[in-house]
Design an enzyme around this catalytic site. Structure first.
Site, mmCIF file in Angstrom:
data_model
loop_
_atom_site.group_PDB
_atom_site.id
_atom_site.type_symbol
_atom_site.label_atom_id
_atom_site.label_comp_id
_atom_site.label_asym_id
_atom_site.label_seq_id
_atom_site.Cartn_x
_atom_site.Cartn_y
_atom_site.Cartn_z
ATOM 1 C CE1 TYR A 200 61.815 -4.217 -17.109
ATOM 2 C CE2 TYR A 200 63.378 -2.904 -18.361
ATOM 3 C CZ TYR A 200 62.102 -3.378 -18.173
ATOM 4 O OH TYR A 200 61.098 -3.026 -19.037
ATOM 5 C CE LYS A 296 58.379 -7.099 -25.685
ATOM 6 N NZ LYS A 296 58.681 -6.071 -26.655
ATOM 7 C CE1 TYR A 384 62.553 -3.788 -22.094
ATOM 8 C CE2 TYR A 384 62.296 -1.971 -23.628
ATOM 9 C CZ TYR A 384 62.220 -2.473 -22.360
ATOM 10 O OH TYR A 384 61.804 -1.664 -21.329
#
Length: 389
Positions: A200, A296, A384
C-alpha cells in the site's frame, strides 16, 4: 414452490450462506438475475480474512482454496522512498489468504450444483412480499412466466442495486454514506507480482496498490480523479504512473506487460440500518459498502453470513428466535468496525484535493506512527486479518 429460505443474489455471500445452511439440512432456493458465466466474469479482490477461510472449510468447499491459495503473513506500506512491513504473524499470530474471489465463487457454484440445490438464473422483476409478516413470499419472472416461492425467510444478498434493501420502507431504514473524491484505476496483467506481499503506497502523486492473484497474475491500482475515464490511460501511461508512486527499489523490479482488464472503481462508504425487517435479512453489499482499502468488502459480507447462518440454524434446530431478533444488531456492530478501518486506512494513504499543508504533515505523522509504534501496528494487524465474530 415452497422452500425454507429464499436467497436473492448469486454472488459469494448468497452461495456461501446456501452451502452452510445445506450442511444443517436447511433447504434454500437461490435467485440470480444474471447468468453463472456473467457472475464468474466479475473481477474482485482476493484477500480472505481468517473468519472467511474458516467458513469455507466449515461449508466443505475449501479443498482447492487450501491447495492453491497464498498465505500472507503481513503487508507492506510505503511512503515516498520508505517502506516498512507489518508482520501479522509476529504481532498477533495470524495471517490472511490470497485467493481470487472469482475462484472462490466458482468453488461455491460447483458445490451448489453437486448438492443439486435449486438455482434459478436470469430472473427478472423479483418482488419480496409480506416480509414483515409470518408468511413471506417472493415472485419473479423467468422464461416469460411469473413464479412464486413461499418461504420462511428471505436473505437479501443482491448487492447495492438489488431489490432487497429497497423492500424495507424508507420510514424504517436509515442510510449513511460518504463519497470519496477519487477512484481507483486498476489493471490486471499476466506478470509476476512485484513483491511477495501487498504494498500500500502513499506518495505526493497519490495512492497506489500492488497486489496479486497468483505467481503470474498481478493486480495494480493507482488513485485517479473520480471523473477520469479508462480510455484516458494507455498501459504505458499506467505503468509509468505506478512506478512514480513506488519506492525506487520496488519500481526497478516491476515487470510490466499488456493489461487483460482495466477499470475504474469509485470509492464510497455506505451503511443502511437496520439489516433486518421482519423475515427479510440484508447481507453484504445490499446493506453496506466499504472503500477497497484494506479488502473488507467480501470479508464483511462473510461476517453477515456468519451471523445469519447462526440465527437460522438456531431457529430451525431449537425453535429459538433470539438469533433472528438480534441479527441486525450483531452484524452492524462488526460492520461499523470494518467501516472505521477502511475509512481510516483510506484517509491515511490517499491524497485529498482539499488537504492543507498541515493536513499533509498530520498524515505523514500518522504513517510514521504506524511505522515505528508496535501498538499501532498490532491494531492494524488485528483489523486487517479480521476481528472475531
Amino acid at each position: 414452490m415452497r422452500t425454507q429460505v429464499v436467497i436473492v443474489g448469486g454472488g459469494p455471500s448468497g452461495l456461501l450462506l446456501g452451502q452452510l445452511l445445506h450442511k444443517q439440512g436447511i433447504e434454500t432456493v437461490l435467485l440470480e438475475r444474471k447468468t453463472r458465466e456473467y457472475v464468474l466474469a466479475r473481477i474482485r479482490a482476493g484477500i480472505l480474512e481468517t473468519g472467511l477461510v474458516n467458513m469455507m472449510r466449515e461449508a466443505g468447499v475449501a479443498e482447492r482454496m487450501d491447495r492453491e491459495c497464498f498465505v500472507h503473513h503481513g503487508t507492506c506500506i510505503s511512503y515516498e522512498n520508505e517502506m516498512f512491513a507489518i508482520d501479522f504473524h509476529k504481532l498477533i499470530g495470524q495471517n490472511v489468504v490470497v485467493y481470487g474471489q472469482t475462484e472462490l465463487t466458482h468453488d461455491l457454484y460447483d458445490a451448489r450444483e453437486a448438492i443439486d440445490a435449486t438455482t434459478v438464473f436470469e430472473v427478472e422483476n423479483v418482488q419480496i412480499i409480506d416480509a414483515d409478516r409470518d408468511a413471506p413470499y417472493v415472485t419473479y419472472v423467468s422464461g416469460g412466466a411469473e413464479h412464486r416461492i413461499d418461504c420462511d425467510f428471505i436473505a437479501g444478498c443482491d448487492g447495492f442495486h438489488g431489490v432487497s434493501r429497497k423492500t424495507i420502507p424508507e420510514t424504517v431504514r436509515k442510510e449513511y454514506e460518504k463519497i470519496f473524491p477519487f477512484g481507483w484505476l486498476g489493471i490486471l496483467s499476466e506478470t509476476p507480482p512485484v513483491h511477495d506481499e501487498l504494498i500500500y503506497a502513499n506518495s505526493t502523486r497519490g495512492f497506489a496498490l500492488c497486489s496479486m492473484r497468483n505467481e503470474n497474475l498481478s493486480r495494480y491500482y493507482v488513485q485517479c480523479d473520480q471523473t477520469d475515464k479508462v480510455e484516458n490511460w494507455s498501459d504505458d501511461a499506467f505503468w509509468d504512473e505506478l512506478k512514480r508512486r513506488l519506492p525506487e527499489a520496488i519500481a526497478e523490479k516491476l515487470v510490466t506487460g499488456p493489461s487483460i482488464e482495466k477499470s475504474i472503481a469509485p470509492l464510497r462508504s455506505f451503511v443502511t440500518e437496520p439489516m433486518r425487517w421482519g423475515r427479510l435479512f440484508l447481507c453484504g453489499d445490499a446493506a453496506h459498502i466499504v472503500p477497497p482499502t484494506g479488502a473488507k468488502g467480501l470479508n464483511t459480507a462473510a461476517s453477515d453470513v456468519h451471523y445469519l447462518h447462526e440465527a437460522l440454524v438456531r431457529f430451525y434446530r431449537d425453535k429459538d428466535m433470539g438469533g433472528i431478533e438480534h441479527y441486525s444488531e450483531k452484524a452492524l456492530a462488526r460492520v461499523w468496525k470494518a467501516e472505521r478501518f477502511s475509512w481510516s486506512t483510506t484517509n491515511l494513504l490517499h491524497r485529498f484535493p482539499d488537504q492543507s499543508d498541515f493536513d499533509l504533515k498530520m498524515q505523514r505523522a500518522e504513517i510514521e506512527s504506524l511505522h515505528y509504534n508496535e501498538i499501532a501496528q498490532r491494531w492494524f494487524a488485528q483489523n486487517y486479518v479480521g476481528l472475531p465474530y
